[in-house]
Design a protein around this motif. Structure first.
Motif, PDB file in Angstrom:
ATOM      1  N   GLY A 195     -51.980  13.436  28.477  1.00  0.00           N
ATOM      2  CA  GLY A 195     -50.807  13.666  29.000  1.00  0.00           C
ATOM      3  C   GLY A 195     -50.531  12.609  30.143  1.00  0.00           C
ATOM      4  N   LEU A 196     -49.664  12.222  31.210  1.00  0.00           N
ATOM      5  CA  LEU A 196     -48.889  11.880  31.404  1.00  0.00           C
ATOM      6  C   LEU A 196     -49.247  12.084  33.094  1.00  0.00           C
ATOM      7  CD1 LEU A 196     -45.637  11.565  30.199  1.00  0.00           C
ATOM      8  CD2 LEU A 196     -47.491   9.878  30.250  1.00  0.00           C
ATOM      9  N   THR A 197     -49.570  10.542  34.160  1.00  0.00           N
ATOM     10  CA  THR A 197     -48.832  10.637  35.774  1.00  0.00           C
ATOM     11  C   THR A 197     -47.913  10.063  35.824  1.00  0.00           C
ATOM     12  OG1 THR A 197     -50.694   8.656  35.800  1.00  0.00           O
ATOM     13  CG2 THR A 197     -51.774  10.840  35.677  1.00  0.00           C
ATOM     14  N   VAL A 198     -46.980  10.971  36.337  1.00  0.00           N
ATOM     15  CA  VAL A 198     -45.597  10.438  36.786  1.00  0.00           C
ATOM     16  C   VAL A 198     -45.766  10.778  38.140  1.00  0.00           C
ATOM     17  CG1 VAL A 198     -43.240  10.801  35.896  1.00  0.00           C
ATOM     18  CG2 VAL A 198     -44.707  11.435  34.821  1.00  0.00           C
ATOM     19  N   GLU A 199     -45.346   9.072  39.087  1.00  0.00           N
ATOM     20  CA  GLU A 199     -44.673   9.131  40.617  1.00  0.00           C
ATOM     21  C   GLU A 199     -43.944   8.353  40.987  1.00  0.00           C
ATOM     22  OE1 GLU A 199     -47.409   6.291  43.925  1.00  0.00           O
ATOM     23  OE2 GLU A 199     -47.594   6.042  41.867  1.00  0.00           O
ATOM     24  N   PHE A 200     -43.621   9.253  41.938  1.00  0.00           N
ATOM     25  CA  PHE A 200     -42.357   9.094  42.494  1.00  0.00           C
ATOM     26  C   PHE A 200     -42.093   7.880  43.472  1.00  0.00           C
ATOM     27  CE2 PHE A 200     -41.483  12.231  39.560  1.00  0.00           C
ATOM     28  CZ  PHE A 200     -40.125  11.804  38.561  1.00  0.00           C
ATOM     29  N   ILE A 266     -47.038  13.572  39.730  1.00  0.00           N
ATOM     30  CA  ILE A 266     -47.167  14.736  38.714  1.00  0.00           C
ATOM     31  C   ILE A 266     -47.859  14.415  37.746  1.00  0.00           C
ATOM     32  CG2 ILE A 266     -45.678  16.230  37.103  1.00  0.00           C
ATOM     33  CD1 ILE A 266     -43.487  15.620  38.553  1.00  0.00           C
ATOM     34  N   LEU A 267     -48.781  15.961  37.712  1.00  0.00           N
ATOM     35  CA  LEU A 267     -49.814  15.802  36.425  1.00  0.00           C
ATOM     36  C   LEU A 267     -49.596  16.322  35.355  1.00  0.00           C
ATOM     37  CD1 LEU A 267     -53.139  15.447  38.537  1.00  0.00           C
ATOM     38  CD2 LEU A 267     -51.844  13.919  37.911  1.00  0.00           C
ATOM     39  N   VAL A 268     -49.396  15.784  34.141  1.00  0.00           N
ATOM     40  CA  VAL A 268     -48.574  17.193  33.487  1.00  0.00           C
ATOM     41  C   VAL A 268     -49.640  16.911  32.222  1.00  0.00           C
ATOM     42  CG1 VAL A 268     -47.336  15.070  32.228  1.00  0.00           C
ATOM     43  CG2 VAL A 268     -46.546  17.541  31.617  1.00  0.00           C
ATOM     44  N   ILE A 269     -49.947  18.135  31.370  1.00  0.00           N
ATOM     45  CA  ILE A 269     -50.323  17.964  30.014  1.00  0.00           C
ATOM     46  C   ILE A 269     -49.147  18.308  29.070  1.00  0.00           C
ATOM     47  CG2 ILE A 269     -51.801  19.520  28.450  1.00  0.00           C
ATOM     48  CD1 ILE A 269     -53.747  19.880  30.869  1.00  0.00           C
ATOM     49  N   GLY A 270     -49.237  17.269  27.857  1.00  0.00           N
ATOM     50  CA  GLY A 270     -48.325  17.288  27.130  1.00  0.00           C
ATOM     51  C   GLY A 270     -48.528  15.728  26.316  1.00  0.00           C
ATOM     52  N   ASP A 271     -47.841  15.977  25.289  1.00  0.00           N
ATOM     53  CA  ASP A 271     -47.692  14.585  24.232  1.00  0.00           C
ATOM     54  C   ASP A 271     -47.629  13.510  24.850  1.00  0.00           C
ATOM     55  OD1 ASP A 271     -47.680  12.838  22.230  1.00  0.00           O
ATOM     56  OD2 ASP A 271     -45.798  13.424  21.767  1.00  0.00           O
ATOM     57  N   PRO A 272     -48.589  12.047  25.416  1.00  0.00           N
ATOM     58  CA  PRO A 272     -47.459  11.173  26.258  1.00  0.00           C
ATOM     59  C   PRO A 272     -46.129  10.264  25.808  1.00  0.00           C
ATOM     60  CG  PRO A 272     -49.902  11.122  25.846  1.00  0.00           C
ATOM     61  CD  PRO A 272     -49.438  11.827  25.432  1.00  0.00           C
ATOM     62  N   ALA A 273     -46.309  10.695  24.614  1.00  0.00           N
ATOM     63  CA  ALA A 273     -44.622   9.152  23.881  1.00  0.00           C
ATOM     64  C   ALA A 273     -43.560  10.186  24.039  1.00  0.00           C
ATOM     65  CB  ALA A 273     -45.304   9.305  22.796  1.00  0.00           C
ATOM     66  N   THR A 274     -43.674  11.529  23.972  1.00  0.00           N
ATOM     67  CA  THR A 274     -42.392  12.264  23.886  1.00  0.00           C
ATOM     68  C   THR A 274     -41.983  12.976  25.074  1.00  0.00           C
ATOM     69  OG1 THR A 274     -43.396  13.184  21.758  1.00  0.00           O
ATOM     70  CG2 THR A 274     -41.123  14.436  23.346  1.00  0.00           C
ATOM     71  N   MET A 275     -43.080  13.239  26.314  1.00  0.00           N
ATOM     72  CA  MET A 275     -42.930  13.278  27.350  1.00  0.00           C
ATOM     73  C   MET A 275     -42.139  11.267  28.918  1.00  0.00           C
ATOM     74  SD  MET A 275     -44.629  15.709  28.790  1.00  0.00           S
ATOM     75  CE  MET A 275     -46.853  15.041  28.859  1.00  0.00           C
ATOM     76  N   ARG A 276     -42.669  10.354  28.639  1.00  0.00           N
ATOM     77  CA  ARG A 276     -42.078   9.275  28.619  1.00  0.00           C
ATOM     78  C   ARG A 276     -41.017   8.993  28.521  1.00  0.00           C
ATOM     79  NH1 ARG A 276     -46.149   7.110  26.751  1.00  0.00           N
ATOM     80  NH2 ARG A 276     -44.829   6.225  25.120  1.00  0.00           N
ATOM     81  N   SER A 298     -45.069   5.783  34.686  1.00  0.00           N
ATOM     82  CA  SER A 298     -45.962   6.841  34.530  1.00  0.00           C
ATOM     83  C   SER A 298     -47.206   5.939  34.023  1.00  0.00           C
ATOM     84  CB  SER A 298     -44.596   7.318  33.319  1.00  0.00           C
ATOM     85  OG  SER A 298     -44.257   6.642  32.513  1.00  0.00           O
ATOM     86  N   GLU A 299     -47.889   6.695  33.542  1.00  0.00           N
ATOM     87  CA  GLU A 299     -49.068   6.046  32.795  1.00  0.00           C
ATOM     88  C   GLU A 299     -49.685   7.065  32.342  1.00  0.00           C
ATOM     89  OE1 GLU A 299     -53.506   4.203  34.055  1.00  0.00           O
ATOM     90  OE2 GLU A 299     -52.188   4.591  35.746  1.00  0.00           O
ATOM     91  N   ASP A 300     -50.178   6.714  30.219  1.00  0.00           N
ATOM     92  CA  ASP A 300     -50.685   7.610  29.608  1.00  0.00           C
ATOM     93  C   ASP A 300     -52.128   7.814  29.874  1.00  0.00           C
ATOM     94  OD1 ASP A 300     -47.912   6.936  28.404  1.00  0.00           O
ATOM     95  OD2 ASP A 300     -48.164   6.065  26.910  1.00  0.00           O
ATOM     96  N   ARG A 301     -52.559   8.908  29.980  1.00  0.00           N
ATOM     97  CA  ARG A 301     -54.500   9.444  29.533  1.00  0.00           C
ATOM     98  C   ARG A 301     -54.363  10.746  28.605  1.00  0.00           C
ATOM     99  NH1 ARG A 301     -55.208  10.470  36.392  1.00  0.00           N
ATOM    100  NH2 ARG A 301     -54.514   8.148  37.138  1.00  0.00           N
ATOM    101  N   GLU A 302     -55.502   9.672  28.494  1.00  0.00           N
ATOM    102  CA  GLU A 302     -56.440  10.851  27.347  1.00  0.00           C
ATOM    103  C   GLU A 302     -56.693  11.638  27.985  1.00  0.00           C
ATOM    104  OE1 GLU A 302     -59.431   8.807  25.334  1.00  0.00           O
ATOM    105  OE2 GLU A 302     -57.947   6.881  25.418  1.00  0.00           O
ATOM    106  N   VAL A 303     -56.999  12.359  29.533  1.00  0.00           N
ATOM    107  CA  VAL A 303     -57.174  13.678  29.553  1.00  0.00           C
ATOM    108  C   VAL A 303     -57.166  13.213  31.438  1.00  0.00           C
ATOM    109  CG1 VAL A 303     -59.202  14.510  30.654  1.00  0.00           C
ATOM    110  CG2 VAL A 303     -59.690  13.166  28.918  1.00  0.00           C
TER     111      VAL A 303
END
Length: 322
Positions: A195-200, A266-276, A298-303
């Motif tokens: 998923g992704l980690t998104v920081e505001f 925000i920590l989110v699980i899903g397809d990273p490319a689509t959400m970004r 935003s940063e892509d993460r494998e886990v």
């Protein structure tokens, strides 16, 4: 009438005069162009015109070398004469065919105009860059693939449930899987996945509850399966369907009754490319936060571990069917 006139058959004797030579009775006029005496007689019957003789096998005269042969002129139609039936039928066919071709061309032009107007009425797509259109198309393709995979999984489960002896075990496994999915959606079970980690970051206007709620909605629309939000002090809240966001008095953010301080992650699980891509679309979350003076990274993460749990909701009226 004398015997001599009767024998010769010349009729009464005629006196000799100028232009008519005299001769013995019974002899023809020696002039080559002299008329026949019988034709001059008023009692002679009028001769019928001779019928034209058709010659079929008469060979054409040989043409001399160098001779110029003029084409045979065709008879011209008399002025005021009506055209024949063949010409009338041909002209009518040509007129109907021309009318049909004109109608088809008019329909084709109308279809092209309607299609051009339809494709050019979306101002959003017209103002979108080519790179953004490519990303949107890729996101739609990825969502279609996920939906097709879900359909195939459901069809496989249906076949297993109808397979006789294996039906009970397949039904138990399917029920367990559905319970896990519902537990993740309800926030009662932890979840792990890519998923992704998104920081505001930014002023309160840029990180208000409205901006954070828009980001959560965009992530859900892009296929987010589980997410949680945490503040600068590490306080975290599981985000589910009933989660609410309000601006706290004196600054900060209140999420489901818990106060969080900026910056928010925000920590989110899903397809990273689509959400970004969903966050970076023109006029989306990233654009609005930057216009308000903030920043989104935003940063892509494998886990990604979504470990914060939500208390089960107590049901006041609903109960399972026995």
């Amino acid at each position: 009438m004398s015997e001599e006139h009767r024998e010769t058959g010349t009729g009464w004797p005629q006196p000799a005069g100028p232009g008519r030579p005299s001769g013995p009775a019974g002899e023809p006029d020696p002039r080559p162009d002299a008329p026949d005496p019988d034709e001059l007689s008023p009692l002679a019957p009028e001769a019928e015109p001779a019928a034209p003789v058709e010659r079929e096998d008469v060979p054409a005269p040989a043409e001399e070398p160098g001779a110029v042969v003029s084409p045979r002129p065709e008879p011209e139609a008399e002025p005021g004469a009506e055209p024949g039936p063949e010409r009338v039928s041909v002209s009518r066919r040509l007129t109907s065919a021309g009318a049909m071709i004109a109608v088809l061309l008019a329909l084709l032009g109308f279809t092209l105009v309607v299609q051009l107007k339809t494709t050019s009425t979306d101002p959003t797509l017209a103002a979108t860059r080519e790179e953004d259109l490519v990303r949107i198309s890729s996101d739609l393709d990825a969502r279609e693939r996920r939906l097709r995979q879900d359909i195939e999984a459901l069809e496989d489960s249906q076949r297993q449930l109808r397979s006789g002896e294996q039906g009970r075990q397949a039904a138990l496994e399917e029920a367990t899987r559905r319970a896990d999915e519902l537990g993740i959606l309800a926030g009662t079970l932890p979840a792990v996945g890519p998923g992704l980690t998104v920081e505001f970051r930014g002023p309160e206007k840029a990180t208000s509850s409205t901006r954070i709620l828009d980001a959560v909605q965009e992530l859900r629309g892009a296929g987010a399966e589980a997410m949680q939000i945490q503040g600068a002090d590490g306080t975290a809240v599981r985000v589910i369907a009933s989660t609410y966001f309000v601006d706290g008095p004196g600054g900060g953010l209140v999420v489901d009754g818990r106060r969080l301080s900026a910056p928010y992650t925000i920590l989110v699980i899903g397809d990273p490319a689509t959400m970004r891509t969903a966050l970076n679309i023109p006029g989306g979350v990233v654009s609005t936060v930057r216009e308000a003076g903030g920043n989104v990274t935003s940063e892509d993460r494998e886990v990604v571990e979504v470990s914060q749990l939500h208390a089960p909701i107590k049901l006041d009226h609903a109960r399972p069917v026995s």
